[in-house]
Design a protein around this motif. Structure first.
Motif, PDB file in Angstrom:
ATOM      1  N   ASN A   1       0.704   5.148   0.284  1.00  0.00           N
ATOM      2  CA  ASN A   1      -0.184   6.223   0.733  1.00  0.00           C
ATOM      3  C   ASN A   1       0.573   7.534   0.695  1.00  0.00           C
ATOM      4  O   ASN A   1       1.619   7.668   1.332  1.00  0.00           O
TER       5      ASN A   1
ATOM      6  N   GLN B   1      -5.147  13.192  -0.691  1.00  0.00           N
ATOM      7  CA  GLN B   1      -4.443  11.931  -0.491  1.00  0.00           C
ATOM      8  C   GLN B   1      -4.666  10.989  -1.658  1.00  0.00           C
ATOM      9  O   GLN B   1      -5.741  10.984  -2.259  1.00  0.00           O
TER      10      GLN B   1
ATOM     11  N   SER C   1       0.852  -1.182   0.000  1.00  0.00           N
ATOM     12  CA  SER C   1       0.000   0.000   0.000  1.00  0.00           C
ATOM     13  C   SER C   1       0.893   1.239   0.000  1.00  0.00           C
ATOM     14  O   SER C   1       1.723   1.409   0.886  1.00  0.00           O
TER      15      SER C   1
ATOM     16  N   THR D   1      -4.064   6.767  -2.480  1.00  0.00           N
ATOM     17  CA  THR D   1      -3.672   5.442  -2.022  1.00  0.00           C
ATOM     18  C   THR D   1      -3.623   4.525  -3.230  1.00  0.00           C
ATOM     19  O   THR D   1      -4.582   4.462  -4.011  1.00  0.00           O
TER      20      THR D   1
END
Length: 158
Positions: free
Chosen positions: A54, A62, A52, A64
């Motif tokens: 991020n 943001q 992941s 992801t």
């Protein structure tokens, strides 16, 4: 007098002076928005079969990128949005806009890992780079957007 040390024979590519992510987000409530990271965190699954990425920018937006285990994480691997691996993990992307507060979820596209290598000087650390081109929509399908860009030499624990 001249001398030569083992360091002179190190063939590891040097680290980029500006690691991070750059992208353009266009569509929906974004208008050719230039996303440049302020901070990032990469986490791997306990058995190394997921990753992941991020990333947040200085405006609070943001991104992801969740990558499942299909094909591994080596250089040249293409991760398709929506792919489900043998452990039922789904590769996907999420864009979270800070103002207004809206989330976009990937509908198509991919992430291509252009490089995944051992850090040249830090034990237990790897460096990953890649590109992405992702289409995403809000849950109600009222807004769609496209995220295009790259991440460069992001460090993570091996």
């Amino acid at each position: 007098m001249t001398s030569c040390s083992d360091d002179d024979n190190d063939n590891s590519p040097p680290l980029n002076e500006n690691p991070g992510m750059v992208a353009t987000i266009n569509g929906g409530t974004f208008n050719d928005y230039n996303f440049t990271d302020g901070t990032y965190l990469i986490s791997s699954g306990t058995n190394g079969n997921t990753m992941s990425i991020n990333i947040a920018d200085t405006s609070g937006n943001q991104v992801t990128l969740f990558l499942n285990g299909t094909g591994g994480f080596s250089s040249g691997t293409v991760k398709e949005m929506g792919d489900i691996d043998s452990n039922n993990f789904v590769t996907h992307g999420i864009i979270r806009q800070a103002n207004p507060q809206i989330s976009y979820y990937s509908t198509s596209g991919n992430v291509t890992i252009t490089e995944d290598r051992t850090h040249p000087t830090e034990t237990g650390i790897r460096i990953i780079s890649g590109t992405f081109n992702i289409s995403a929509t809000t849950l109600d399908n009222a807004n769609t957007t496209v995220l295009i860009g790259s991440f460069t030499e992001l460090e993570y624990e091996d």
